[in-house]
Design an enzyme around this catalytic site. Structure first.
Site, short mmCIF file in Angstrom:
data_model
loop_
_atom_site.label_atom_id
_atom_site.label_comp_id
_atom_site.label_asym_id
_atom_site.label_seq_id
_atom_site.Cartn_x
_atom_site.Cartn_y
_atom_site.Cartn_z
N SER A 268 0.77 -0.96 -0.11
CA SER A 268 -0.06 0.19 -0.19
C SER A 268 1.04 1.61 -0.46
CB SER A 268 -1.10 -0.12 1.27
OG SER A 268 -1.19 1.51 1.50
N TYR B 96 -2.30 -1.39 10.35
CA TYR B 96 -2.12 -1.18 8.83
C TYR B 96 -0.90 -1.07 7.80
CZ TYR B 96 -3.87 -0.93 3.99
OH TYR B 96 -4.14 -1.55 2.69
#
Ligand SMILES: NC(=O)C1=CN([C@@H]2O[C@H](COP(=O)(O)OP(=O)(O)OC[C@H]3O[C@@H](n4cnc5c(N)ncnc54)[C@H](O)[C@@H]3O)[C@@H](O)[C@H]2O)C=CC1
Ligand SMILES: CC(=O)C(C)=O
Length: 261
Positions: A145, A158
């Site tokens: 990401s 995350y």
């Protein structure tokens, strides 16, 4: 089409939806044999398998929770048992949920780390073992990401998992490069999927997100899938240890767009 991808065996974790689904469909169009992992959505995974076959590939589905080591081992064994081996491992399964850091339990932190980071590590490790045993110059792609470099308040688990994925990939790519095994990451920015559709259908959220993207548009899953087929192909034969950002420029400091600062 990449001719060298025909008949290659591809494992994709978390492939019943979103970016994983788009990659399964794309590798189907390359006439690959795709192992579609799902955790709970069997019906959706079967639908994806049907599309892969319609696109010209072959497919099988396998249940497995990537945070459980034996499940990941079993996912790869499914490829070996059903399609005779593994050529391309794609660690895509991921999970995120906003929680302020002071309210996040160690269990919630670890849960995301186990899915996003440990799951990808075990998938990479097992794929490398198979490539070494069979002398194959296989390749591994992790779906990371932009939050492997952009801090993300309220998502400390995350962002930590994706940041960890970057050095995990770079470390393993060096370890296995001498054997011709290539390992790379794709780091998407904001991509509209079933999962994010609701968020982006809110005008204010969509406009705020678009302002963070120099290209001014939210991406689509097929734009990530196109990079995955390229990276897996011989056209990328000299690329390893790299992160390709598929983000419309999100990682390029868009707040400086006006030339000030
Ligand atoms: N959509 C976006 O804007 C972005 C997505 N990503 C990454 O892309 C990857 C795919 O996400 P999306 O397609 O967006 O969302 P998604 O929610 O559609 O896909 C994630 C998949 O992972 C599966 N999964 C979750 N936990 C699992 C587990 N324990 N075991 C097996 N499978 C599990 C889910 O069932 C789902 O199929 C993730 O790694 C995510 O972090 C990265 C940046 C942006
Ligand atoms: C989930 C994620 O990584 C983004 C950029 O939204």
């Amino acid at each position: 089409m990449y001719k060298d991808l025909k008949d290659k065996v591809v494992v994709i974790t978390g492939a019943s939806s979103g970016i994983g689904k788009a990659m399964a469909e794309a590798f189907g169009s390359e006439q690959c044999k795709v192992v579609i992992n799902y955790n709970s959505s069997k019906d959706k995974a079967e639908d994806v398998a049907a599309i892969v076959k319609k696109n010209g590939g072959d497919a099988i589905t396998v249940q497995g929770d990537v945070s459980v080591e034996e499940d990941v081992v079993n996912i790869i064994q499914t490829a070996i048992d059903n399609f005779g081996g593994l050529d391309i491992m794609i660690n895509n399964a991921g999970y995120e949920k906003a929680t302020p850091s002071v309210e996040m339990s160690a269990e919630a932190f670890n849960n995301v780390m186990h899915i996003n980071l440990t799951g990808a590590f075990v998938g990479s490790r097992e794929a490398c073992k198979h490539f070494i045993e069979t002398g194959k110059q296989g390749n591994i792609i992790n779906i990371s990401s932009v939050h492997d470099v952009i801090p993300w308040p309220n998502y400390v688990n995350y962002a930590s998992s994706k940041g960890g994925m970057k050095l995990m990939m770079e470390t393993m790519s060096m370890e296995f490069a001498p054997k011709g095994i290539r390992i790379n990451n794709i780091s998407p920015g904001a991509i509209v999927t079933e999962h994010t559709k609701e968020k982006f259908s809110d005008d204010k959220t969509r406009e705020e997100t678009e302002r963070m993207i120099p290209m001014g548009i939210i991406g689509e899953p097929h734009q990530v899938a196109n990079v995955a087929t390229f990276l897996a192909s011989e056209n990328a034969s000299y690329i390893t240890g790299e992160t390709i950002y598929v983000d419309g420029g999100m990682t390029k400091y868009p707040s400086f767009m006006g030339g000030k600062g």
